[in-house]
Motif scaffolding. Structure first.
Motif, mmCIF file in Angstrom:
data_model
loop_
_atom_site.group_PDB
_atom_site.id
_atom_site.type_symbol
_atom_site.label_atom_id
_atom_site.label_comp_id
_atom_site.label_asym_id
_atom_site.label_seq_id
_atom_site.Cartn_x
_atom_site.Cartn_y
_atom_site.Cartn_z
ATOM 1 N N UNK A 81 0.850 -1.192 0.000
ATOM 2 C CA UNK A 81 0.000 0.000 0.000
ATOM 3 C C UNK A 81 0.887 1.245 0.000
ATOM 4 N N UNK A 82 0.353 2.333 -0.538
ATOM 5 C CA UNK A 82 1.162 3.561 -0.632
ATOM 6 C C UNK A 82 1.447 4.182 0.730
ATOM 7 N N UNK A 83 0.680 3.811 1.756
ATOM 8 C CA UNK A 83 0.953 4.350 3.094
ATOM 9 C C UNK A 83 2.023 3.546 3.829
ATOM 10 N N UNK A 84 2.610 2.548 3.164
ATOM 11 C CA UNK A 84 3.662 1.743 3.767
ATOM 12 C C UNK A 84 3.210 0.431 4.344
ATOM 13 N N UNK A 85 1.915 0.183 4.351
ATOM 14 C CA UNK A 85 1.391 -1.077 4.883
ATOM 15 C C UNK A 85 1.909 -2.262 4.064
ATOM 16 N N UNK A 86 2.264 -3.329 4.755
ATOM 17 C CA UNK A 86 2.793 -4.523 4.089
ATOM 18 C C UNK A 86 1.744 -5.625 4.016
ATOM 19 N N UNK A 87 1.900 -6.483 3.008
ATOM 20 C CA UNK A 87 1.102 -7.698 2.875
ATOM 21 C C UNK A 87 2.006 -8.882 3.202
ATOM 22 N N UNK A 88 1.515 -9.804 4.021
ATOM 23 C CA UNK A 88 2.323 -10.921 4.512
ATOM 24 C C UNK A 88 1.838 -12.227 3.889
ATOM 25 N N UNK A 89 2.788 -13.149 3.696
ATOM 26 C CA UNK A 89 2.450 -14.421 3.046
ATOM 27 C C UNK A 89 3.252 -15.552 3.669
ATOM 28 N N UNK A 90 2.638 -16.757 3.618
ATOM 29 C CA UNK A 90 3.312 -17.950 4.119
ATOM 30 C C UNK A 90 4.093 -18.638 3.016
ATOM 31 N N UNK A 91 3.561 -18.591 1.790
ATOM 32 C CA UNK A 91 4.213 -19.278 0.671
ATOM 33 C C UNK A 91 4.712 -18.271 -0.354
ATOM 34 N N UNK A 92 5.636 -18.749 -1.204
ATOM 35 C CA UNK A 92 6.169 -17.872 -2.238
ATOM 36 C C UNK A 92 5.088 -17.506 -3.258
ATOM 37 N N UNK A 93 4.175 -18.413 -3.538
ATOM 38 C CA UNK A 93 3.089 -18.126 -4.483
ATOM 39 C C UNK A 93 2.217 -16.987 -3.955
ATOM 40 N N UNK A 94 1.905 -17.053 -2.667
ATOM 41 C CA UNK A 94 1.115 -15.960 -2.073
ATOM 42 C C UNK A 94 1.900 -14.647 -2.143
ATOM 43 N N UNK A 95 3.177 -14.748 -1.887
ATOM 44 C CA UNK A 95 4.023 -13.548 -1.924
ATOM 45 C C UNK A 95 4.054 -12.947 -3.329
ATOM 46 N N UNK A 96 4.128 -13.799 -4.365
ATOM 47 C CA UNK A 96 4.143 -13.315 -5.748
ATOM 48 C C UNK A 96 2.868 -12.540 -6.055
ATOM 49 N N UNK A 97 1.743 -13.038 -5.565
ATOM 50 C CA UNK A 97 0.472 -12.338 -5.762
ATOM 51 C C UNK A 97 0.490 -10.987 -5.046
ATOM 52 N N UNK A 98 1.085 -10.937 -3.849
ATOM 53 C CA UNK A 98 1.156 -9.670 -3.104
ATOM 54 C C UNK A 98 2.066 -8.657 -3.809
ATOM 55 N N UNK A 99 3.106 -9.155 -4.431
ATOM 56 C CA UNK A 99 3.995 -8.259 -5.184
ATOM 57 C C UNK A 99 3.239 -7.633 -6.347
ATOM 58 N N UNK A 100 2.420 -8.439 -7.036
ATOM 59 C CA UNK A 100 1.625 -7.899 -8.139
ATOM 60 C C UNK A 100 0.620 -6.871 -7.622
ATOM 61 N N UNK A 101 0.036 -7.134 -6.453
ATOM 62 C CA UNK A 101 -0.892 -6.178 -5.845
ATOM 63 C C UNK A 101 -0.171 -4.861 -5.538
ATOM 64 N N UNK A 102 1.052 -4.971 -5.051
ATOM 65 C CA UNK A 102 1.831 -3.773 -4.748
ATOM 66 C C UNK A 102 2.087 -2.962 -6.012
ATOM 67 N N UNK A 103 2.393 -3.643 -7.109
ATOM 68 C CA UNK A 103 2.603 -2.938 -8.380
ATOM 69 C C UNK A 103 1.316 -2.260 -8.827
ATOM 70 N N UNK A 104 0.214 -2.983 -8.716
ATOM 71 C CA UNK A 104 -1.074 -2.417 -9.131
ATOM 72 C C UNK A 104 -1.430 -1.188 -8.306
ATOM 73 N N UNK A 105 -1.042 -1.196 -7.044
ATOM 74 C CA UNK A 105 -1.368 -0.062 -6.151
ATOM 75 C C UNK A 105 -0.364 1.083 -6.263
ATOM 76 N N UNK A 106 0.689 0.875 -7.040
ATOM 77 C CA UNK A 106 1.721 1.912 -7.157
ATOM 78 C C UNK A 106 2.619 1.994 -5.941
ATOM 79 N N UNK A 107 2.657 0.937 -5.153
ATOM 80 C CA UNK A 107 3.466 0.953 -3.941
ATOM 81 C C UNK A 107 4.810 0.272 -4.122
ATOM 82 N N UNK A 108 4.992 -0.413 -5.206
ATOM 83 C CA UNK A 108 6.223 -1.189 -5.411
ATOM 84 C C UNK A 108 7.197 -0.372 -6.245
#
Length: 424
Positions: free
Chosen positions: A397-424
Motif C-alpha cells: 500500500x502507498x501508506x507503507x502497509x505490508x502484505x504478509x504471506x506464508x508461501x512464495x506463491x502468495x508472496x508473488x500475488x502480493x507483489x503484483x498487488x503492490x505494483x497495481x497499487x503503485x506501492x512497489x
C-alpha cells in the motif's frame, strides 16, 4: 450733722468696690476689664495666644525640625536598604559561560548555579528578578549559554531566549551513524553529524564544536567498556568494524549534550542515557525470556525499524524469526542499502549480488551490527513478535502497509498487488 453715705469716706462700698460694681482700678469684680471685647485686657493679646511674630517663628522652627527628621529618616532607610539589599551586577554581562540546569531544579537552585558560575552576583537578586516573570518556571533542563556578571534581570531575560538553549540532540528512529544520500540528491544527517551539531556553542565569539571525525575516532579507538558500552554488548561491539561499532546503541529520543566536553566524554554521556533507556524497556530480561541475546534483539529491532511501519512491526519481526529458525536468508533491501553511500528504496541486482556481511541476499543470518537506531516500538516487536506462519512480506500500500504471506506463491500475488497499487 450730715454724713457721707459711704462708711469709708472714699466713695467706695465697704468691699472696696465702686457703686457700679467695679474695682477702683477699673476692673470688674471678676478681675476683667470692663471693655466690651471681654478679653480682660486692653491692647494685649488674649491669654493662651502667641503674638503673631512669635507664632511665625515657632512655625518656621517646627517646619525645619520636620524637614530634618524626614531627611534623617530617609537617609537611615536608604542606608538600611543599601546594607540589606541583594548584591547585583549591572548590564548585560561580558564573555560567555555555559551553565547547566539539572532536571528538577527549582528557581532557587538555578540561581545558585548562576551565582556559583559568576553569572549573577547573588541568588537573592536573581529570585527578585524572577518574581517579575512567571515564564521562568518553564525553563527546561539542559545547557544554557549565558554571560559573566549579568544583572539579575538580564540573566532572567537571557534564560528565556530561544537561542540560549544549547546542546539539544534528537535522534529519530531509522537514522544510522553516517550520513546517507538519496537518489534525488538529498542528504540525511547521520547520528554522528547530529551529535556534532549538538556540541556546538559560541564561546567568546568563536564557535566551538566536536567534529564528526573526532567522534568517529573516539568510537573506533576507545575501548568499548571505557566508552560505556553495556556489558551485554561489549563482545559483539569489540568484534565489529570499529567505525560501525556504536550503530544502534544510541536509541531514538531526546538527549542533552553539554558543550565543551571532549568527544569521548560526549559519547560516554550519550551511551549512559541510551543504555538506561534500553534496559528500562526490558531488553535484557526480554531477550532472556525468548532465548536470545540483548544485542541480537537490538539487531532485529533495527531491521524491523527499517522495514515496517509501526502497526506492521510485530509481523515483520515474526518473519525475521521464522527465517532465522530454518536458516533461510533474510533477503532485506535495508541491509543491502546500509553500507552504500547512495541508498534507494529498491536495491539493484548488482547490489544484491555483491558479497558482504550486510548483504542478507548473499549471507544467511543476522548482520554483525544493527543497521540503524531502533525505536521503542521496534524493540517491543522484537521482544514480542506476533505469532504467525509468515515468511514473506512486501509493502503493498502507498501508506507503507505490508502484505504478509506464508508461501512464495502468495508472496508473488502480493507483489503484483503492490505494483497495481503503485506501492512497489
Amino acid at each position: 450733722m450730715d454724713r457721707d453715705p459711704r462708711p469709708d469716706g472714699d466713695g467706695r462700698d465697704g468691699d472696696g468696690r465702686d457703686g457700679d460694681g467695679r474695682d477702683a482700678d477699673g476692673r470688674d469684680g471678676d478681675g476683667r476689664d470692663g471693655h466690651p471685647d471681654g478679653d480682660g485686657r486692653s491692647g494685649a493679646p488674649a491669654r493662651g495666644r502667641r503674638a503673631p511674630g512669635r507664632a511665625r517663628r515657632s512655625g518656621v522652627l517646627l517646619l525645619a525640625v520636620a524637614v530634618l527628621l524626614v531627611a534623617v529618616v530617609g537617609g537611615a532607610v536608604y542606608l538600611f536598604r543599601s546594607l540589606t539589599s541583594a548584591a547585583d551586577f549591572e548590564g548585560a554581562g561580558e564573555g560567555d559561560v555555559i551553565v547547566r540546569v539539572a532536571d528538577g531544579d527549582s528557581t532557587a537552585a538555578i540561581g545558585r548555579t548562576l551565582e556559583s558560575t559568576g553569572v549573577v552576583a547573588s541568588v537573592a537578586a536573581f529570585l527578585d528578578a524572577a518574581e517579575q516573570d512567571d515564564r521562568i518556571l518553564g525553563v527546561q533542563p539542559g545547557s544554557y549559554q549565558m554571560r559573566s556578571r549579568m544583572s539579575a534581570t538580564a540573566a532572567v531575560e537571557r534564560l528565556l531566549e530561544p537561542d540560549a538553549r544549547v546542546g539539544q540532540l534528537e535522534i529519530r528512529g531509522g537514522v544510522q551513524l553516517d550520513d546517507t544520500s538519496a537518489p534525488d540528491g538529498t542528504v540525511a544527517p547521520g547520528v554522528l553529524t547530529l551529535i556534532s551539531r549538538a556540541t556546538c556553542a559560541t564561546i567568546d565569539g568563536a564557535d566551538s564544536c566536536v567534529g564528526v571525525e573526532d567522534l568517529r575516532s573516539a568510537m573506533a579507538e576507545t575501548d568499548p567498556a571505557e566508552l560505556g558500552v553495556p556489558s551485554w554488548a561489549q563482545e559483539a561491539v569489540s568484534a565489529a568494524d570499529p567505525v560501525r561499532r556504536l550503530e544502534g546503541l544510541l536509541v531514538p529520543g531526546l538527549y542533552e549534550v553539554e558543550p565543551g566536553r571532549t568527544a569521548v566524554e560526549v559519547l560516554q554521556g550519550l551511551l549512559a542515557t541510551s543504555t538506561a533507556r534500553l534496559e528500562a524497556g526490558g531488553i535484557v530480561a526480554g531477550a532472556d525470556a525468548i532465548g536470545t541475546s540483548p544485542y541480537e534483539v537490538l539487531i532485529i529491532s533495527s531491521l524491523v525499524e527499517k522495514e515496517g511501519i509501526t502497526p506492521d512491526m510485530p509481523k515483520v519481526a515474526r518473519v525475521v524469526y521464522n527465517r532465522l529458525q530454518i536458516g533461510q536468508r533474510l533477503e532485506l533491501d535495508s541491509t543491502v542499502n546500509y553500507p552504500l553511500d547512495l541508498q534507494a528504496l529498491r536495491t539493484t541486482a548488482e547490489d544484491r549480488s555483491t558479497p558482504g556481511p550486510y548483504n542478507s541476499y548473499a549471507t544467511a543470518g543476522l548482520p554483525p551490527t544493527p543497521i540503524a537506531a531502533p525505536g521503542r516500538e521496534a524493540v517491543a516487536a522484537a521482544l514480542d513478535p506476533e505469532p504467525g506462519p509468515w515468511f514473506f512480506f512486501v509493502r503493498c500500500q502507498t501508506d507503507g502497509t505490508s502484505c504478509f504471506a506464508e508461501t512464495f506463491a502468495e508472496h508473488t500475488a502480493n507483489v503484483q498487488l503492490a505494483r497495481d497499487n503503485g506501492a512497489f
